[in-house]
Motif scaffolding. Structure first.
Motif, PDB file in Angstrom:
ATOM      1  N   ALA A  54     -41.754  18.222 -13.522  1.00 21.77           N
ATOM      2  CA  ALA A  54     -41.493  17.094 -12.628  1.00 21.77           C
ATOM      3  C   ALA A  54     -40.905  17.577 -11.307  1.00 21.77           C
ATOM      4  N   GLN A  55     -39.963  18.512 -11.367  1.00 21.38           N
ATOM      5  CA  GLN A  55     -39.325  19.007 -10.139  1.00 21.38           C
ATOM      6  C   GLN A  55     -40.344  19.663  -9.208  1.00 21.38           C
ATOM      7  N   THR A  56     -41.246  20.435  -9.774  1.00 14.77           N
ATOM      8  CA  THR A  56     -42.271  21.091  -8.964  1.00 14.77           C
ATOM      9  C   THR A  56     -43.144  20.054  -8.255  1.00 14.77           C
ATOM     10  N   LEU A  57     -43.549  19.024  -8.974  1.00 14.15           N
ATOM     11  CA  LEU A  57     -44.417  17.988  -8.397  1.00 14.15           C
ATOM     12  C   LEU A  57     -43.666  17.109  -7.396  1.00 14.15           C
ATOM     13  N   PHE A  58     -42.396  16.806  -7.693  1.00 11.37           N
ATOM     14  CA  PHE A  58     -41.605  16.031  -6.733  1.00 11.37           C
ATOM     15  C   PHE A  58     -41.408  16.814  -5.434  1.00 11.37           C
ATOM     16  N   ALA A  59     -41.235  18.125  -5.543  1.00 15.02           N
ATOM     17  CA  ALA A  59     -41.080  18.956  -4.353  1.00 15.02           C
ATOM     18  C   ALA A  59     -42.346  18.927  -3.508  1.00 15.02           C
ATOM     19  N   ILE A  60     -43.510  18.989  -4.158  1.00 18.92           N
ATOM     20  CA  ILE A  60     -44.784  18.909  -3.442  1.00 18.92           C
ATOM     21  C   ILE A  60     -44.912  17.558  -2.730  1.00 18.92           C
ATOM     22  N   ASN A  61     -44.406  16.523  -3.395  1.00 17.84           N
ATOM     23  CA  ASN A  61     -44.475  15.172  -2.842  1.00 17.84           C
ATOM     24  C   ASN A  61     -43.354  14.899  -1.834  1.00 17.84           C
ATOM     25  N   LYS A  62     -42.540  15.932  -1.537  1.00 12.82           N
ATOM     26  CA  LYS A  62     -41.430  15.848  -0.585  1.00 12.82           C
ATOM     27  C   LYS A  62     -40.398  14.795  -0.998  1.00 12.82           C
ATOM     28  N   ASP A  63     -40.214  14.609  -2.289  1.00 17.64           N
ATOM     29  CA  ASP A  63     -39.198  13.684  -2.786  1.00 17.64           C
ATOM     30  C   ASP A  63     -37.962  14.503  -3.143  1.00 17.64           C
ATOM     31  N   SER A  64     -37.086  14.701  -2.161  1.00 21.06           N
ATOM     32  CA  SER A  64     -35.962  15.619  -2.345  1.00 21.06           C
ATOM     33  C   SER A  64     -34.930  15.103  -3.337  1.00 21.06           C
ATOM     34  N   LEU A  65     -34.693  13.779  -3.380  1.00 17.04           N
ATOM     35  CA  LEU A  65     -33.704  13.240  -4.313  1.00 17.04           C
ATOM     36  C   LEU A  65     -34.120  13.456  -5.762  1.00 17.04           C
ATOM     37  N   TRP A  66     -35.406  13.190  -6.047  1.00 11.04           N
ATOM     38  CA  TRP A  66     -35.856  13.388  -7.425  1.00 11.04           C
ATOM     39  C   TRP A  66     -35.981  14.873  -7.760  1.00 11.04           C
ATOM     40  N   SER A  67     -36.295  15.701  -6.795  1.00  9.33           N
ATOM     41  CA  SER A  67     -36.272  17.148  -7.042  1.00  9.33           C
ATOM     42  C   SER A  67     -34.863  17.596  -7.404  1.00  9.33           C
ATOM     43  N   ALA A  68     -33.867  17.095  -6.640  1.00 10.58           N
ATOM     44  CA  ALA A  68     -32.469  17.442  -6.924  1.00 10.58           C
ATOM     45  C   ALA A  68     -32.052  16.945  -8.296  1.00 10.58           C
ATOM     46  N   TYR A  69     -32.411  15.703  -8.641  1.00 14.90           N
ATOM     47  CA  TYR A  69     -32.047  15.156  -9.946  1.00 14.90           C
ATOM     48  C   TYR A  69     -32.624  15.996 -11.090  1.00 14.90           C
ATOM     49  N   SER A  70     -33.890  16.387 -10.956  1.00 10.37           N
ATOM     50  CA  SER A  70     -34.514  17.220 -12.001  1.00 10.37           C
ATOM     51  C   SER A  70     -33.778  18.546 -12.154  1.00 10.37           C
ATOM     52  N   LEU A  71     -33.387  19.135 -11.027  1.00 13.00           N
ATOM     53  CA  LEU A  71     -32.650  20.406 -11.078  1.00 13.00           C
ATOM     54  C   LEU A  71     -31.256  20.223 -11.672  1.00 13.00           C
ATOM     55  N   ILE A  72     -30.618  19.074 -11.411  1.00 11.34           N
ATOM     56  CA  ILE A  72     -29.313  18.789 -12.032  1.00 11.34           C
ATOM     57  C   ILE A  72     -29.457  18.773 -13.552  1.00 11.34           C
ATOM     58  N   LYS A  73     -30.489  18.111 -14.049  1.00  9.12           N
ATOM     59  CA  LYS A  73     -30.697  18.053 -15.503  1.00  9.12           C
ATOM     60  C   LYS A  73     -31.041  19.427 -16.071  1.00  9.12           C
ATOM     61  N   MET A  74     -31.787  20.229 -15.321  1.00 12.36           N
ATOM     62  CA  MET A  74     -32.095  21.593 -15.767  1.00 12.36           C
ATOM     63  C   MET A  74     -30.817  22.431 -15.817  1.00 12.36           C
ATOM     64  N   SER A  75     -29.924  22.241 -14.834  1.00 13.96           N
ATOM     65  CA  SER A  75     -28.639  22.949 -14.844  1.00 13.96           C
ATOM     66  C   SER A  75     -27.820  22.555 -16.072  1.00 13.96           C
ATOM     67  N   GLU A  76     -27.794  21.262 -16.390  1.00 11.33           N
ATOM     68  CA  GLU A  76     -27.083  20.799 -17.590  1.00 11.33           C
ATOM     69  C   GLU A  76     -27.626  21.475 -18.848  1.00 11.33           C
ATOM     70  N   LEU A  77     -28.939  21.612 -18.931  1.00 10.25           N
ATOM     71  CA  LEU A  77     -29.543  22.243 -20.111  1.00 10.25           C
ATOM     72  C   LEU A  77     -29.152  23.712 -20.203  1.00 10.25           C
ATOM     73  N   HIS A  78     -29.114  24.410 -19.069  1.00 11.58           N
ATOM     74  CA  HIS A  78     -28.637  25.803 -19.087  1.00 11.58           C
ATOM     75  C   HIS A  78     -27.204  25.871 -19.617  1.00 11.58           C
ATOM     76  N   ILE A  79     -26.337  24.969 -19.143  1.00  9.30           N
ATOM     77  CA  ILE A  79     -24.927  24.979 -19.560  1.00  9.30           C
ATOM     78  C   ILE A  79     -24.808  24.644 -21.041  1.00  9.30           C
ATOM     79  N   ILE A  80     -25.558  23.662 -21.508  1.00  9.28           N
ATOM     80  CA  ILE A  80     -25.514  23.274 -22.926  1.00  9.28           C
ATOM     81  C   ILE A  80     -25.853  24.457 -23.825  1.00  9.28           C
ATOM     82  N   THR A  81     -26.808  25.287 -23.395  1.00  9.80           N
ATOM     83  CA  THR A  81     -27.240  26.427 -24.213  1.00  9.80           C
ATOM     84  C   THR A  81     -26.466  27.699 -23.900  1.00  9.80           C
ATOM     85  N   GLY A  82     -25.384  27.606 -23.115  1.00 10.19           N
ATOM     86  CA  GLY A  82     -24.523  28.759 -22.868  1.00 10.19           C
ATOM     87  C   GLY A  82     -25.020  29.702 -21.793  1.00 10.19           C
TER      88      GLY A  82
END
Length: 561
Positions: A54-82
């Motif tokens: 989703a983040q890759t496609l939102f970036a192509i579509n120049k939707d910066s807020l949704w790109s940021a949101y997707s990356l926030i959730k990806m960061s959370e997943l990295h933290i959850i898994t240590g």
């Protein structure tokens, strides 16, 4: 595992469950919805895949807020898994999409996650920096109080107890805190930690007050934290109570599936137990730790593969514009400049410290000079290895076009290699605090060798009277254990290390064990640095024995006090 400690009331921070904007990008919408569903179901690898798509496609579509949101959730997943390095990278990339945008709540979340990452990576100054940025962006009093409690915990971790105490005492009487049962329990528990570390008599009453609140309100993760805190408090004074609370903590960690705290509970049970039970608990610890390490490494590899293997169609790739690339390039450029400056500063500092250390060696007795003479090779190591590596990195940076794929990644890899080598040299030759804080400094040094692939356990450290030990003998013990750890890291291929201390009258016994490949009898000591450790111990009248076991290496050493 909760990664956020803020409550966002901003209108722009209502993170959507579905993609609401009227757009033709139905593929991005589908990935976003699937990612949310998998995240809620705790199927983290699938959630990560769809957030990344989703983040890759939102970036192509120049939707910066949704790109940021997707990356926030990806960061959370990295933290959850240590994976705190991965969490830091994703959160930093998310910030690039929010540049010059009024998205306060998103920034509160990102800065808070960066604080979590850096705290778990023991980079306390960076953790404080981002927690304070999160505090500045927070818009409601509850969010501010929660972030302030996070800041106080960083002060506790970094042993800045006076600042932690002042902050927590204000929070304890705050109307906002008093109206939130979960938060008052957190603040009270943190205040108990400060009282315990500073020797105040009311520490135990604060700890029990926090436990009572959490028991009454059935706050699952809070109960776990309180049980482990009380077990640690009693470990040296009342092993029976320590074992009781550690057992309660283990049960609670099992109930909520928190493997990190299960390991902490088992460590406390090891410290509070004797005989066969201690061996059984140790065995459970090793098995669980090995399982956790394997699972996290597998997840980390899966995330990396998802991140870099995902591709869109050829048409979508051709339409990817420079806005995203410029934002990421600017962030990477700033990070590289900071790394260069830090590397040069550390290099200069190490050179000054080593020159002073070598001058001081010249005035010692001949026997001590012989013990430490191997350390004189360090200056040559800096000249032959570190300086050459740094020159090669600078030469590479001058000649490359960093807009080309892979060039930035190559430079970052080279910088990380030089930085790691510099840090290792610094750690092996830093000054030693032989005063009242020696015990803590020794434990910190041993703990510094823990990593994602190596788990270091320090057992019965608190039971030793470090103040009764002579200055020269403290230095000897510190350097000998450092030699053990350096040898382990370079040669043993171990992933579990245990160092156990025992008081015995006028001697301190230290048992080192690991599950590595052991020592080659034909090369014993002379080619892996342990000869130096033996010479140090013998010079103060101690003793040392080496033993290959079926599970690795065991070293038993005696240090007179």
């Amino acid at each position: 595992m909760a990664v956020s400690c803020t409550k966002n009331n901003d209108k722009d921070a209502s993170y959507p469950i579905t993609y609401q904007r009227d757009t033709a990008n139905n593929i991005a919408k589908t990935h976003a919805n699937k990612a949310e569903a998998f995240y809620k179901a705790k199927v983290y690898d699938s959630a990560y895949y769809h957030y990344n798509a989703a983040q890759t496609l939102f970036a192509i579509n120049k939707d910066s807020l949704w790109s940021a949101y997707s990356l926030i959730k990806m960061s959370e997943l990295h933290i959850i898994t240590g994976d705190y390095f991965g969490g830091e990278a994703a959160a930093t990339e998310a910030l690039a999409y929010l540049k010059n945008k009024n998205t306060g709540a998103y920034q509160v979340e990102i800065y808070n996650m960066l604080g979590i990452c850096y705290r778990n990576l023991y980079q306390y100054n960076d953790a404080l920096y981002y927690y304070k940025k999160s505090l500045a962006k927070a818009s409601d009093s509850l969010s501010k109080c929660m972030v302030q409690n996070n800041i106080a915990n960083v002060y506790i971790d970094s042993k800045n107890y006076n600042k932690a105490l002042a902050l927590l005492q204000n929070l304890k009487v705050s109307d906002t805190v008093l109206q939130n049962r979960e938060l008052i329990a957190k603040v009270t528990k943190s205040l108990g930690d400060v009282y315990y570390e500073t020797g105040r008599p009311n520490a135990i009453s604060l700890m029990k007050e926090a436990l009572t609140i959490r028991q009454k309100d059935n706050l699952a993760s809070g109960l776990l934290s309180s049980y482990l805190q009380l077990s640690k408090y009693y470990v040296s004074t009342n092993p029976v109570l320590s074992k009781y609370y550690a057992t309660k903590g283990y049960s609670q960690a099992t109930k909520i599936n928190n493997t990190d705290d299960k390991l902490k509970a088992l460590q406390l049970l090891i410290s509070a137990s004797l005989g066969k039970y201690s061996k059984d608990v140790s065995s459970r610890y090793f098995i669980l730790n090995d399982s956790v390490n394997k699972a996290r490494m597998t997840t980390k590899n899966q995330f990396a593969k998802i991140k870099y293997d995902f591709t869109t169609t050829q048409e979508e790739n051709l339409n990817l514009k420079t806005e995203h690339e410029k934002a990421v390039l600017e962030a990477d450029k700033n990070r590289l400049q900071l790394q260069f400056a830090l590397l040069l500063f550390i290099f200069s500092l190490i050179t000054v410290v080593l020159l002073y250390y070598m001058i001081k060696l010249k005035h010692r007795k001949a026997k001590i000079i012989e013990v430490y003479n191997t350390e004189r090779r360090i200056s040559k190591k800096i000249h032959d290895e570190l300086a050459n590596d740094l020159f090669n990195v600078i030469s590479f940076a001058e000649d490359q076009d960093f807009t080309l794929p892979g060039k930035q990644e190559k430079l970052v890899q080279n910088l990380d290699a030089v930085y790691s080598k510099t840090r290792d040299i610094s750690r092996e030759n830093n000054s030693i605090d032989t005063g009242e804080s020696f015990g803590l400094a020794l434990k910190q040094m041993l703990g510094d060798y823990s990593s994602e692939t190596i788990n270091v356990m320090v057992i019965n450290h608190e039971t030793v009277d470090w103040n009764g030990m002579g200055k020269d003998k403290k230095i000897t013990m510190y350097r000998v254990l450092q030699e053990f750890m350096v040898n382990m890291k370079k040669h043993s291929m171990a992933n579990i290390v245990a160092i156990k201390f025992t008081n015995a009258g006028k001697n301190i016994y230290v048992q080192y064990t690991d599950n590595g490949k052991g020592l080659d009898p034909e090369k014993l000591i002379y080619k892996n640095g342990l000869q130096n450790a033996e010479n140090r111990i013998l010079s103060i009248g101690g003793s040392i024995t080496f033993e290959n076991t079926t599970k690795g290496l065991k070293i038993i050493s005696t240090f007179p006090v």
